[in-house]
Write a protein that holds these residues in place. Structure first.
Motif, PDB file in Angstrom:
ATOM      1  N   GLU A  25       0.853  -1.191   0.000  1.00 22.39           N
ATOM      2  CA  GLU A  25       0.000   0.000   0.000  1.00 22.39           C
ATOM      3  C   GLU A  25       0.885   1.236   0.000  1.00 22.39           C
ATOM      4  N   PRO A  26       0.622   2.187  -0.880  1.00 23.37           N
ATOM      5  CA  PRO A  26       1.445   3.395  -0.888  1.00 23.37           C
ATOM      6  C   PRO A  26       1.219   4.247   0.359  1.00 23.37           C
ATOM      7  N   GLN A  27       2.276   4.959   0.738  1.00 24.14           N
ATOM      8  CA  GLN A  27       2.252   5.876   1.875  1.00 24.14           C
ATOM      9  C   GLN A  27       2.800   7.218   1.415  1.00 24.14           C
ATOM     10  N   ILE A  28       2.460   8.279   2.118  1.00 20.48           N
ATOM     11  CA  ILE A  28       3.059   9.590   1.879  1.00 20.48           C
ATOM     12  C   ILE A  28       4.097   9.797   2.983  1.00 20.48           C
ATOM     13  N   GLY A  73       6.474  14.489   1.800  1.00 21.50           N
ATOM     14  CA  GLY A  73       5.337  14.677   0.902  1.00 21.50           C
ATOM     15  C   GLY A  73       5.372  13.787  -0.335  1.00 21.50           C
ATOM     16  N   ARG A  74       6.349  12.903  -0.417  1.00 21.93           N
ATOM     17  CA  ARG A  74       6.472  12.012  -1.562  1.00 21.93           C
ATOM     18  C   ARG A  74       5.733  10.706  -1.288  1.00 21.93           C
ATOM     19  N   ALA A  75       5.147  10.140  -2.338  1.00 22.13           N
ATOM     20  CA  ALA A  75       4.510   8.835  -2.208  1.00 22.13           C
ATOM     21  C   ALA A  75       5.594   7.770  -2.288  1.00 22.13           C
ATOM     22  N   ARG A  79       7.850  13.785  -7.111  1.00 23.41           N
ATOM     23  CA  ARG A  79       7.420  15.057  -6.519  1.00 23.41           C
ATOM     24  C   ARG A  79       6.358  14.778  -5.453  1.00 23.41           C
ATOM     25  N   ASP A  80       5.981  15.819  -4.745  1.00 25.07           N
ATOM     26  CA  ASP A  80       4.966  15.702  -3.704  1.00 25.07           C
ATOM     27  C   ASP A  80       3.637  15.276  -4.313  1.00 25.07           C
ATOM     28  N   LEU A  81       2.981  14.339  -3.644  1.00 23.98           N
ATOM     29  CA  LEU A  81       1.639  13.920  -4.035  1.00 23.98           C
ATOM     30  C   LEU A  81       0.770  13.992  -2.778  1.00 23.98           C
TER      31      LEU A  81
END
Length: 167
Positions: free
Chosen positions: A88-91, A95-97, A151-153
């Motif tokens: 599962e993706p995290q931030i 601020g990056r995934a 980049r930030d997501l």
């Protein structure tokens, strides 16, 4: 994504404007000078917002093209998308995934993997894409790596395997 980027840039512009107005009010400048400085700050901030919003699609296109080039440069590779799993993706705090990537090597010898990870929003719109390499995974074992967005997501970010090549 451009809407999120625009909202962030607009928020930064408001902070910049308020900072300029507070600084201007603390000086002994005339009211017309203060208004002029604030108007200049607004114009500058608006220009930066427009510039950032217009660059977002170009940055995504560039990242997508670069990912494609990296995978296309691999000679003699085998498509192994079925052997790759994503967590599962995290931030992260920057601020990056980020997302954990695992690739099972079902070949008879050690192999490397190049995996294109596409970060999307909940509607399936592409937000960013990266390629992660898992080097020298022994036969019958699973290699692990972490893919990090360029980049930030923000918001709810999903991750999917775009392409995966074993070589």
């Amino acid at each position: 994504m451009p809407g999120s980027l625009t909202r962030r840039a607009a928020g930064a512009a408001v902070i910049l404007i308020l900072g300029t107005a507070v600084t201007a009010c603390s000086d002994d400048d005339s009211p017309s000078s203060t208004v002029s400085e604030a108007a200049s700050a607004v114009q500058s901030a608006a220009s930066k917002v427009a510039s950032a919003a217009s660059q977002a699609p170009e940055a995504l296109a560039s990242a997508t093209a670069e990912a494609g080039r990296k995978l296309d440069d691999i000679k003699g590779g085998t498509d192994v998308s079925k052997d790759v799993r994503l967590a599962e993706p995290q931030i992260n705090s920057a601020g990056r995934a980020t997302v954990g990537v695992s690739a099972h090597n079902s070949a008879g010898s050690a192999k490397s993997f190049a995996v294109q990870v596409n970060f999307t929003d909940t509607s399936g719109n592409l937000l960013d894409t990266v390629v992660v390499t898992l080097s020298d995974v022994p036969s019958g074992e699973t290699g692990k790596a972490t893919a990090t967005s360029n980049r930030d997501l923000s918001g709810e970010v999903k991750a999917e395997v775009g392409r995966a090549v074993r070589y």
